[in-house]
Scaffold this motif. Sequence first.
Motif, PDB file in Angstrom:
ATOM      1  N   ARG A   3     -20.502  62.655 -18.198  1.00  0.00           N
ATOM      2  CA  ARG A   3     -20.396  64.558 -18.293  1.00  0.00           C
ATOM      3  C   ARG A   3     -21.385  65.032 -17.228  1.00  0.00           C
ATOM      4  O   ARG A   3     -22.101  66.053 -17.028  1.00  0.00           O
ATOM      5  CB  ARG A   3     -20.024  65.776 -19.499  1.00  0.00           C
ATOM      6  CG  ARG A   3     -19.161  65.417 -20.639  1.00  0.00           C
ATOM      7  CD  ARG A   3     -18.387  66.475 -20.208  1.00  0.00           C
ATOM      8  NE  ARG A   3     -17.277  66.583 -21.927  1.00  0.00           N
ATOM      9  CZ  ARG A   3     -15.870  65.740 -21.601  1.00  0.00           C
ATOM     10  NH1 ARG A   3     -16.246  64.738 -20.525  1.00  0.00           N
ATOM     11  NH2 ARG A   3     -15.430  65.990 -22.557  1.00  0.00           N
ATOM     12  N   ARG A   4     -21.841  64.342 -16.253  1.00  0.00           N
ATOM     13  CA  ARG A   4     -22.940  64.358 -15.505  1.00  0.00           C
ATOM     14  C   ARG A   4     -21.779  64.479 -14.412  1.00  0.00           C
ATOM     15  O   ARG A   4     -20.766  63.822 -13.651  1.00  0.00           O
ATOM     16  CB  ARG A   4     -23.733  62.868 -14.648  1.00  0.00           C
ATOM     17  CG  ARG A   4     -24.155  61.978 -16.713  1.00  0.00           C
ATOM     18  CD  ARG A   4     -25.165  63.475 -16.547  1.00  0.00           C
ATOM     19  NE  ARG A   4     -25.994  63.559 -17.583  1.00  0.00           N
ATOM     20  CZ  ARG A   4     -25.668  63.681 -18.777  1.00  0.00           C
ATOM     21  NH1 ARG A   4     -24.590  64.225 -19.332  1.00  0.00           N
ATOM     22  NH2 ARG A   4     -26.843  63.219 -20.160  1.00  0.00           N
ATOM     23  N   GLN A   5     -22.117  65.486 -13.176  1.00  0.00           N
ATOM     24  CA  GLN A   5     -21.861  65.590 -11.805  1.00  0.00           C
ATOM     25  C   GLN A   5     -21.940  64.310 -10.850  1.00  0.00           C
ATOM     26  O   GLN A   5     -22.763  64.254 -10.715  1.00  0.00           O
ATOM     27  CB  GLN A   5     -22.255  66.846 -11.540  1.00  0.00           C
ATOM     28  CG  GLN A   5     -21.587  68.174 -12.490  1.00  0.00           C
ATOM     29  CD  GLN A   5     -20.658  68.563 -12.745  1.00  0.00           C
ATOM     30  OE1 GLN A   5     -19.595  68.990 -11.797  1.00  0.00           O
ATOM     31  NE2 GLN A   5     -20.183  68.376 -13.602  1.00  0.00           N
ATOM     32  N   ILE A   6     -20.759  64.761  -9.990  1.00  0.00           N
ATOM     33  CA  ILE A   6     -20.842  63.385  -8.376  1.00  0.00           C
ATOM     34  C   ILE A   6     -20.852  64.026  -7.800  1.00  0.00           C
ATOM     35  O   ILE A   6     -19.655  64.858  -7.674  1.00  0.00           O
ATOM     36  CB  ILE A   6     -20.148  62.375  -9.519  1.00  0.00           C
ATOM     37  CG1 ILE A   6     -20.051  61.562 -10.434  1.00  0.00           C
ATOM     38  CG2 ILE A   6     -20.476  61.272  -8.178  1.00  0.00           C
ATOM     39  CD1 ILE A   6     -18.910  61.312 -11.142  1.00  0.00           C
ATOM     40  N   ILE A   7     -21.685  63.517  -6.865  1.00  0.00           N
ATOM     41  CA  ILE A   7     -21.287  63.962  -5.538  1.00  0.00           C
ATOM     42  C   ILE A   7     -20.799  62.850  -4.638  1.00  0.00           C
ATOM     43  O   ILE A   7     -22.023  61.727  -4.728  1.00  0.00           O
ATOM     44  CB  ILE A   7     -22.437  65.072  -5.007  1.00  0.00           C
ATOM     45  CG1 ILE A   7     -23.111  65.886  -5.071  1.00  0.00           C
ATOM     46  CG2 ILE A   7     -22.128  64.890  -3.242  1.00  0.00           C
ATOM     47  CD1 ILE A   7     -23.653  67.271  -5.220  1.00  0.00           C
ATOM     48  N   PRO A   8     -19.902  63.047  -4.771  1.00  0.00           N
ATOM     49  CA  PRO A   8     -19.391  61.177  -3.038  1.00  0.00           C
ATOM     50  C   PRO A   8     -19.965  61.725  -1.880  1.00  0.00           C
ATOM     51  O   PRO A   8     -19.795  62.769  -1.560  1.00  0.00           O
ATOM     52  CB  PRO A   8     -17.660  61.440  -3.615  1.00  0.00           C
ATOM     53  CG  PRO A   8     -17.270  62.167  -4.376  1.00  0.00           C
ATOM     54  CD  PRO A   8     -18.616  62.844  -4.689  1.00  0.00           C
ATOM     55  N   ILE A   9     -20.773  60.182  -1.333  1.00  0.00           N
ATOM     56  CA  ILE A   9     -21.039  60.376   0.164  1.00  0.00           C
ATOM     57  C   ILE A   9     -20.173  59.521   0.373  1.00  0.00           C
ATOM     58  O   ILE A   9     -20.551  57.777   0.385  1.00  0.00           O
ATOM     59  CB  ILE A   9     -22.951  60.010  -0.176  1.00  0.00           C
ATOM     60  CG1 ILE A   9     -23.431  61.339  -1.115  1.00  0.00           C
ATOM     61  CG2 ILE A   9     -22.986  60.527   0.882  1.00  0.00           C
ATOM     62  CD1 ILE A   9     -24.705  60.556  -0.675  1.00  0.00           C
ATOM     63  N   LYS A  10     -20.121  59.570   1.306  1.00  0.00           N
ATOM     64  CA  LYS A  10     -18.631  59.101   2.275  1.00  0.00           C
ATOM     65  C   LYS A  10     -19.380  58.168   3.173  1.00  0.00           C
ATOM     66  O   LYS A  10     -19.284  58.786   4.426  1.00  0.00           O
ATOM     67  CB  LYS A  10     -17.117  59.848   2.321  1.00  0.00           C
ATOM     68  CG  LYS A  10     -16.104  58.058   3.085  1.00  0.00           C
ATOM     69  CD  LYS A  10     -14.523  59.214   3.517  1.00  0.00           C
ATOM     70  CE  LYS A  10     -13.562  58.931   4.147  1.00  0.00           C
ATOM     71  NZ  LYS A  10     -12.675  59.632   4.871  1.00  0.00           N
ATOM     72  N   LEU A  11     -19.552  56.484   3.476  1.00  0.00           N
ATOM     73  CA  LEU A  11     -19.945  56.345   4.416  1.00  0.00           C
ATOM     74  C   LEU A  11     -19.655  54.601   5.022  1.00  0.00           C
ATOM     75  O   LEU A  11     -19.858  54.247   5.492  1.00  0.00           O
ATOM     76  CB  LEU A  11     -21.436  55.007   3.749  1.00  0.00           C
ATOM     77  CG  LEU A  11     -22.617  55.953   3.134  1.00  0.00           C
ATOM     78  CD1 LEU A  11     -23.366  55.240   2.565  1.00  0.00           C
ATOM     79  CD2 LEU A  11     -22.899  56.968   4.424  1.00  0.00           C
ATOM     80  N   GLY A  12     -17.901  55.605   4.618  1.00  0.00           N
ATOM     81  CA  GLY A  12     -16.886  54.542   5.239  1.00  0.00           C
ATOM     82  C   GLY A  12     -15.512  54.863   4.962  1.00  0.00           C
ATOM     83  O   GLY A  12     -15.172  55.658   4.796  1.00  0.00           O
ATOM     84  N   ASN A  13     -14.827  54.058   5.704  1.00  0.00           N
ATOM     85  CA  ASN A  13     -13.408  54.590   6.236  1.00  0.00           C
ATOM     86  C   ASN A  13     -12.431  54.767   4.614  1.00  0.00           C
ATOM     87  O   ASN A  13     -12.098  53.022   4.491  1.00  0.00           O
ATOM     88  CB  ASN A  13     -12.208  54.194   7.117  1.00  0.00           C
ATOM     89  CG  ASN A  13     -10.914  54.762   6.869  1.00  0.00           C
ATOM     90  OD1 ASN A  13     -11.059  55.456   6.804  1.00  0.00           O
ATOM     91  ND2 ASN A  13     -10.366  53.848   8.034  1.00  0.00           N
ATOM     92  N   VAL A  14     -12.716  54.657   3.470  1.00  0.00           N
ATOM     93  CA  VAL A  14     -12.614  54.360   2.464  1.00  0.00           C
ATOM     94  C   VAL A  14     -11.632  55.401   1.739  1.00  0.00           C
ATOM     95  O   VAL A  14     -12.519  56.551   1.898  1.00  0.00           O
ATOM     96  CB  VAL A  14     -13.782  54.356   1.123  1.00  0.00           C
ATOM     97  CG1 VAL A  14     -14.343  52.864   2.411  1.00  0.00           C
ATOM     98  CG2 VAL A  14     -14.801  55.129   1.301  1.00  0.00           C
ATOM     99  N   THR A  15     -10.764  55.631   1.098  1.00  0.00           N
ATOM    100  CA  THR A  15      -9.938  56.156  -0.264  1.00  0.00           C
ATOM    101  C   THR A  15     -11.223  56.124  -1.812  1.00  0.00           C
ATOM    102  O   THR A  15     -11.452  55.036  -2.063  1.00  0.00           O
ATOM    103  CB  THR A  15      -8.587  55.221  -0.737  1.00  0.00           C
ATOM    104  OG1 THR A  15      -8.419  55.390   0.628  1.00  0.00           O
ATOM    105  CG2 THR A  15      -8.165  56.751  -1.023  1.00  0.00           C
ATOM    106  N   PRO A  16     -11.541  57.480  -2.101  1.00  0.00           N
ATOM    107  CA  PRO A  16     -12.435  57.430  -3.166  1.00  0.00           C
ATOM    108  C   PRO A  16     -11.644  57.076  -4.452  1.00  0.00           C
ATOM    109  O   PRO A  16     -10.553  57.432  -3.983  1.00  0.00           O
ATOM    110  CB  PRO A  16     -13.166  58.769  -3.208  1.00  0.00           C
ATOM    111  CG  PRO A  16     -11.656  59.436  -2.477  1.00  0.00           C
ATOM    112  CD  PRO A  16     -11.462  58.934  -1.629  1.00  0.00           C
TER     113      PRO A  16
END
Length: 173
Positions: free
Chosen positions: A84-97
């Motif tokens: 239950r930790r919050q997550i901030i994704p940081i997109k560093l490429g042309n990727v699908t999360p």
Amino acid sequence: MQIFISYAHKDATRIAKELANWLREHGHNPWLDSENGVPPGALFDERIEQGIISSDLLLALLTHCSLSQESFCRKEIYYAELARRQIIPIKLGNVTPPITVILNSYIDASGDEKIVFSELPKALKRFSATHSVEYREWPPVRDAWWSDYRHLDFKEEFIRFGGDFVGREWLID
């Protein structure tokens, strides 16, 4: 605030270290595996779990290597969700999360890594105030693995072999 940084060593070590230094300079306590390390005799998995549990937030650096099937980063993201930790994704490429963070508000630094350092303060301020991350829509998936597949077309086979076929029209449809 203690912040766990999830990244792939193969393609994001430099930016992860820059990010850890930036976080320190701005009064945060980053948890980076290469800095916090695994003491002799300790298990890597346990240290990662402790790092995630002791953190308030996980920054997921999304790159091709971090999202590969064999990547440990995927496990870190899943474990953070379970803890239950919050997550901030940081997109560093042309990727699908990964599906677990597909709706999380993200920082899109795919065109320029420096965007992280201008956008992250806003995201951290929001998190500090609400202890949650915002949600937003990702752009439509264009380069997913299934996008190159086309629907099967059996017209030629029906013409060649199905001339006297009767019954089960639903199958042809």
